[in-house]
Design a protein around this motif. Structure first.
Motif, PDB file in Angstrom:
ATOM      1  N   LEU B 156       7.833  -0.270  -0.486  1.00  0.00           N
ATOM      2  CA  LEU B 156       8.357   0.286   0.591  1.00  0.00           C
ATOM      3  C   LEU B 156       7.418   0.417   1.918  1.00  0.00           C
ATOM      4  CD1 LEU B 156      10.708   2.810  -1.041  1.00  0.00           C
ATOM      5  CD2 LEU B 156      11.308   0.738   0.037  1.00  0.00           C
ATOM      6  N   ASP B 157       6.068   0.936   1.352  1.00  0.00           N
ATOM      7  CA  ASP B 157       5.144   1.058   2.346  1.00  0.00           C
ATOM      8  C   ASP B 157       4.925  -0.029   2.936  1.00  0.00           C
ATOM      9  OD1 ASP B 157       3.180   3.363   0.393  1.00  0.00           O
ATOM     10  OD2 ASP B 157       4.900   3.789   1.987  1.00  0.00           O
ATOM     11  N   PHE B 158       4.801  -1.348   2.184  1.00  0.00           N
ATOM     12  CA  PHE B 158       4.178  -2.446   2.633  1.00  0.00           C
ATOM     13  C   PHE B 158       5.323  -3.188   3.681  1.00  0.00           C
ATOM     14  CE2 PHE B 158       2.577  -6.655   3.216  1.00  0.00           C
ATOM     15  CZ  PHE B 158       3.628  -7.571   3.244  1.00  0.00           C
ATOM     16  N   GLU B 159       6.761  -2.934   3.468  1.00  0.00           N
ATOM     17  CA  GLU B 159       7.550  -3.248   4.241  1.00  0.00           C
ATOM     18  C   GLU B 159       7.570  -2.601   5.671  1.00  0.00           C
ATOM     19  OE1 GLU B 159      11.316  -2.683   2.188  1.00  0.00           O
ATOM     20  OE2 GLU B 159      11.146  -4.668   0.738  1.00  0.00           O
ATOM     21  N   ALA B 160       7.385  -1.240   5.773  1.00  0.00           N
ATOM     22  CA  ALA B 160       7.388  -0.739   6.734  1.00  0.00           C
ATOM     23  C   ALA B 160       6.180  -1.147   7.643  1.00  0.00           C
ATOM     24  CB  ALA B 160       7.017   0.945   6.474  1.00  0.00           C
ATOM     25  N   ILE B 172      11.703  -7.157   4.502  1.00  0.00           N
ATOM     26  CA  ILE B 172      11.861  -7.346   3.041  1.00  0.00           C
ATOM     27  C   ILE B 172      10.785  -7.979   2.288  1.00  0.00           C
ATOM     28  CG2 ILE B 172      13.443  -9.260   3.538  1.00  0.00           C
ATOM     29  CD1 ILE B 172      15.219  -8.268   1.376  1.00  0.00           C
ATOM     30  N   LEU B 173      10.734  -7.591   1.363  1.00  0.00           N
ATOM     31  CA  LEU B 173       9.373  -8.348   0.547  1.00  0.00           C
ATOM     32  C   LEU B 173       9.996  -9.096  -0.683  1.00  0.00           C
ATOM     33  CD1 LEU B 173       6.452  -8.238  -0.254  1.00  0.00           C
ATOM     34  CD2 LEU B 173       6.756  -6.209  -1.400  1.00  0.00           C
ATOM     35  N   ALA B 355      -1.870  -6.472  -0.304  1.00  0.00           N
ATOM     36  CA  ALA B 355      -1.575  -7.040   1.154  1.00  0.00           C
ATOM     37  C   ALA B 355      -1.417  -5.921   2.011  1.00  0.00           C
ATOM     38  CB  ALA B 355       0.040  -7.400   0.985  1.00  0.00           C
ATOM     39  N   ILE B 356      -1.257  -4.639   1.835  1.00  0.00           N
ATOM     40  CA  ILE B 356      -1.232  -3.628   2.855  1.00  0.00           C
ATOM     41  C   ILE B 356      -2.812  -3.541   3.023  1.00  0.00           C
ATOM     42  CG2 ILE B 356      -1.155  -1.157   3.343  1.00  0.00           C
ATOM     43  CD1 ILE B 356       1.065  -1.108   1.225  1.00  0.00           C
ATOM     44  N   THR B 357      -3.562  -3.408   2.406  1.00  0.00           N
ATOM     45  CA  THR B 357      -5.214  -3.504   2.600  1.00  0.00           C
ATOM     46  C   THR B 357      -5.499  -4.635   3.577  1.00  0.00           C
ATOM     47  OG1 THR B 357      -5.200  -2.585   0.593  1.00  0.00           O
ATOM     48  CG2 THR B 357      -7.351  -2.917   1.566  1.00  0.00           C
ATOM     49  N   ALA B 358      -4.916  -6.029   3.214  1.00  0.00           N
ATOM     50  CA  ALA B 358      -5.482  -7.106   4.040  1.00  0.00           C
ATOM     51  C   ALA B 358      -5.095  -6.932   5.487  1.00  0.00           C
ATOM     52  CB  ALA B 358      -4.948  -8.225   3.444  1.00  0.00           C
ATOM     53  N   ILE B 359      -3.663  -6.440   5.535  1.00  0.00           N
ATOM     54  CA  ILE B 359      -3.315  -6.037   7.017  1.00  0.00           C
ATOM     55  C   ILE B 359      -4.299  -4.931   7.683  1.00  0.00           C
ATOM     56  CG2 ILE B 359      -1.409  -5.450   8.500  1.00  0.00           C
ATOM     57  CD1 ILE B 359       0.306  -6.170   6.429  1.00  0.00           C
TER      58      ILE B 359
END
Lengths: 432, 482
Positions: B156-160, B172-173, B355-359
């Motif tokens: 959910l964190d990534f989607e946001a 949506i992931l 992926a979140i870290t990559a962004i």
């Protein structure tokens, strides 16, 4: 799948590993369940819903250090397809290992189980071929069959005599309209059906297929690692020689605590798939840490890590499943599925009982999965329990208590309960 | 003789008239005079009815007897499960370390141009740290589909996060990049709808188009004139066009040729003919645009103009999986009807956290983008000078695509030559490039070629090495061939 009124019964987020006990995030809604927002509160619940058959879901003492080592060496992704620069030494080792575990000459591994079915069937079957699949097969098989362009026929769930009837009729009739003979026929069945918990009648089906020269495809998504004396799936459990099944498919999500899928078969089949399967040529290769998790968990199952944790886990899941199922049946619930199968659906029938059952169980800190239309027929709603080797006896007793209480409340004890246990002094004790 | 016949006829006639004129024949029923002829008529009527009621002659149905079915089953011989392969399948080189800008093959260090590691994040310390902590906390797999306790808070964190980064309401992931497009398309487009797609789209999109059962019309690869003509054709020929859903499916940077789609022109056409646009940004996310937001930023088109944007995270974000972003309704619909999302286990949490870290890294280090752009332009300039090979990709595309200037005529022979070039480049100069292999199921007819995936982690010397090596090797192989 569900109207807004019981949207909160599905898609519950968790904030810890999906182990025997986990943290379910509480959600609230300001507009009658149209949108659900996460709150910061979590409740520690007993997990009866995750596919964690052998207990590899959380950090494991043997697997996790090796996975982290692989992460540092190979990074979380290869950013490349297998046929470009995505094949590492680890991938080759994984494929050899999986092939030897499943007892087939060769295997090929993909990054996702769903894609395995969807991308393999179009390669094997094309126009002029016939696919005969069980009526309750998974959506990925249906998608793969549709994508292949072959003609699809269905036989009644798990009834080998009907399969024989369909085969005879189809071979005699030939292709529709032209009546040319079929190029090839493949029969697709699953090891354990995820909504019924039943084992497939594999020996009879293989006998029928051999008689009529049809190829067989076995999808062991739920059974690999979970059943069988050494965890090798339904072939081991039912005493079928793996050489009799042409293609064996499985996923690593359930019993191995990882992700991805595999296909095992003869050397020629795997070579051909490596040559032309789109998932191999165009899809990113499986993440190296996930691959290492699979290798390590298989090592634990086979006892190659030097301990007997694997054998213990296998014995535990069998014991847990059989115990839980028999207790539920004694209480008067209608439970589907065969013995030894870790999947047990409890029939609710009435779709209105779904939110009641789900919410009441959650109130008592037991997280269950309820399944409604369209995954099951409209009036055959059920609650599906997945037992894990990491559930202890106390966990199961608590679960039984809560389910019995909620079952009484909701009214799903459709069968008469077993007669009350009598003690020596004549006092009856409620067997709860 | 004639007299005898006449006598016979007269007596018969007299007998018949006598019978007809009999008193009983002259009955009166309900006021009607019934003459004797009525009996003849009634008799004829009965005969006609009897004949009509007879079933017409059909050859009797003879279903096959069990014995005949047995014989047919015994006679039937199936084809072998797989056709025999005439050649050995291609064995890719085996990497012994991470697929970064430099990797180890057969104990030797090589310059790696085969991983779509555009921002050079493979092996980045921050990424590895966040993955380790996620692995300790969540284990590896998520053990369930999104509907049944497989939704972990990192998803959910990534989607946001991705929605915030791209400026869309929701996203949506998906657990696998490949399955994103082939699940998203059938969720929206059904039988009877019209889809106009580029002929060079990759297999996942082709499969999605096939599964949707819609009418698919292909237009010439990246040719806006052909697209306009196709759209014009469809709208004018089809009278019910307003009642059907219409889609245009394009990729931002085509995997099969490295060309960049001219999004502003596509949007103009879309508005004119009232189509919806599905854009696959796998190779442009994190590459194009001032801050890496993809083709929309690069072309100056607001992202609200696009209906559905999908991307594979296995490229710039150095993770796995895929995402789809768009309006809230588009995303909510997929949560219930997209088969690759509903019926599949969710993405392992450590990949979502990677992926979140990559962004985060991308946002904090915009110089990665400028380095990547610089590398691409240097390599493009050098590789455009190779005799015998022609660049077909666009100048800013991170995939530099080289094809044979003069094709041999058969795709198989072209592939052979190109594989020789790639193999020699690897063995002699330790430069790892790849050839585009096509599946037998792939409908794409674009020419095969050599692909180089440029990364921000490549240094200038790596780029020089690659271009020198390819110049030398292609001269040897193609010169010898000619």
């Amino acid at each position: 799948m569900c109207p807004y009124t019981f949207k909160d019964c599905f898609g519950r987020p968790i904030s810890s590993a999906p182990d025997a006990w986990f943290d379910v995030v509480e959600r609230y809604s300001n507009d009658n369940n149209k949108t659900l927002k996460r709150s910061t509160k979590v409740s520690r619940c007993l997990n009866l819903g995750s596919y964690n058959y052998l207990g590899f879901a959380a950090a494991d003492e043997y697997c996790t250090p090796r996975v982290i080592e692989t992460l540092k060496k190979y990074s979380p992704s290869t950013c490349s397809t297998r046929v470009d620069g995505g094949t590492t030494a680890l991938h080759n080792e994984l494929e050899k290992f999986v092939a030897s575990f499943v007892r087939k000459p060769a295997a090929i591994v993909f990054g996702m189980g769903y894609v395995t079915n969807s991308a393999i069937l179009p390669v094997l079957m094309g126009k002029g071929c016939l696919i005969i699949s069980d009526s309750l097969n998974h959506n990925s098989i249906v998608n793969g069959a549709r994508g292949s362009g072959a003609v699809i026929r269905v036989f009644q769930h798990n009834i080998p005599s009907h399969l024989e009837e369909v085969l005879r009729e189809q071979i005699a009739d030939g292709q529709p309209r032209t009546h040319r003979p079929w190029k090839k026929i493949i029969v697709i069945v699953e090891g354990i059906y995820s909504m019924e918990g039943e084992l497939c009648k594999l020996p009879e089906i293989i006998a029928v297929c051999k008689k009529y020269k049809a190829y067989t495809y076995l999808d062991e998504a739920h059974s690999i690692g979970a059943v069988g004396k050494t965890g090798r799936g339904v072939c081991e459990l039912l005493g079928v020689d793996t050489a009799d099944v042409d293609i064996m498919m499985g996923t690593f999500t359930k019993s191995f605590g990882s992700c991805g899928g595999y296909i095992a078969g003869s050397e020629e089949v795997i070579k051909y798939l490596k040559y032309t399967c789109p998932a191999h040529l165009y899809g990113t290769s499986i993440s190296p840490p996930a691959a290492q998790q699979i290798i390590s968990s298989i090592r634990v199952i086979l006892g190659e890590d030097g301990s007997n944790r694997g054998a213990q886990k296998l014995a535990k899941i069998r014991e847990n499943s059989n115990f839980f199922r028999s207790e539920l049946q004694k209480m008067g619930f209608e439970v589907l599925g065969d013995n030894d199968s870790p999947v047990m659906p409890i029939m609710l029938y009435n779709p209105a009982k779904i939110p009641a059952f789900s919410r009441e169980c959650l109130k008592h800190n037991v997280a269950v999965v309820t399944v409604a239309f369209p995954a099951t027929p409209l009036l055959l709603a059920r609650a599906r329990i997945c037992i894990s080797a990491s559930h202890s006896r106390e966990d199961l007793m608590k679960a039984l208590q809560v389910i019995s209480k909620v079952g009484d409340l909701v009214g799903i004890k459709y069968f008469p309960a077993e007669p009350l246990k009598q003690y020596q002094d004549g006092k009856a004790v409620k067997y709860d | 003789m004639a007299e005898a016949v006449m006598n016979f006829l007269n007596t018969t006639l007299g007998w018949v008239t006598g019978a007809l004129d009999m008193p009983s024949a002259r009955a009166q029923v309900f006021g009607f005079q019934i003459g004797g002829h009525l009996f003849i008529e009634v008799f004829l009527l009965v005969v006609i009815l009897f004949l009509l009621s007879q079933k017409s002659y059909k050859p009797p149905k003879r279903p096959l007897t069990n014995k005949e079915i047995d014989e047919l089953c015994d006679e039937w011989v199936p084809e072998p499960l797989i056709p025999s392969l005439n050649e050995e399948p291609y064995e890719p080189p085996v990497l012994e370390s991470a697929a970064g800008p430099h990797t180890v093959i057969n104990g030797k260090e090589v310059v790696n141009f085969s991983s779509a590691n555009y921002l050079g994040l493979v092996g980045h310390k921050k990424l590895l740290d966040s993955c380790s902590s996620a692995l300790d906390k969540y284990g590896v797999g998520s053990c369930g589909p999104r509907g049944f306790y497989g939704t972990i808070d990192v998803h959910l964190d990534f989607e946001a996060r991705i929605a915030k980064f791209l400026g869309t309401p929701d996203s949506i992931l998906y657990p696998f990049g490949f399955s994103t497009m082939f699940s998203a398309i059938p969720a929206f487009s059904k039988k009877g709808d019209i889809i106009v797609a580029d002929e060079g789209v990759h297999w996942a999109i082709q499969n999605g188009l096939y599964l949707s059962r819609s009418t698919v019309v292909y237009f010439k690869h990246n040719d806006m004139k052909s697209l306009r003509e196709t759209l014009e054709n469809i709208t004018s020929k089809n009278k019910r066009i307003d009642k059907l859903r219409r889609y245009i499916v394009v990729e931002a940077v085509y995997q099969n040729s490295g060309q960049i789609a001219p999004l502003d022109e596509i949007i103009k056409l879309k508005e004119k003919y009232k189509f919806r646009v599905l854009l696959d940004e796998s190779n442009s996310f994190g590459v194009l645009g001032k801050s890496g937001r993809g083709l929309t930023e690069y072309s100056g088109v607001p992202i609200e103009e696009l209906d559905i944007v999908t991307a594979d995270m296995g490229h710039a974000l150095a993770a796995e999986g895929g995402f789809c972003t768009g309006s809230t309704r588009v995303i909510d619909h997929q949560r219930l009807s997209s088969s690759g999302y509903v019926f599949s286990a969710s993405l392992p949490p450590y990949l979502a956290s990677a992926a979140i870290t990559a962004i985060d890294i991308l946002e904090e280090n915009p110089e990665l983008l400028s380095k990547l752009k610089n590398n691409i332009s240097v390599l493009w300039k050098e590789l455009s000078k190779i005799p015998g090979l022609k660049i077909t990709s666009s100048k800013e595309s991170p995939i530099v695509y080289l094809r044979l200037e003069k094709s041999t005529g058969s795709q198989k022979d072209d592939l052979c030559l190109l594989e020789k070039i790639a193999q020699r480049a690897l063995e002699e100069d330790s430069v790892f490039v790849v050839v585009s292999h096509r599946s037998t199921l792939d409908k794409c007819r674009l020419p095969v070629g050599i692909r180089l995936f440029v990364s921000a982690g490549h240094s200038e010397s790596d780029l020089w090495r690659a271009s020198e090596s390819l110049k030398k090797v292609s001269a040897q192989v193609l010169g010898g061939h000619n």
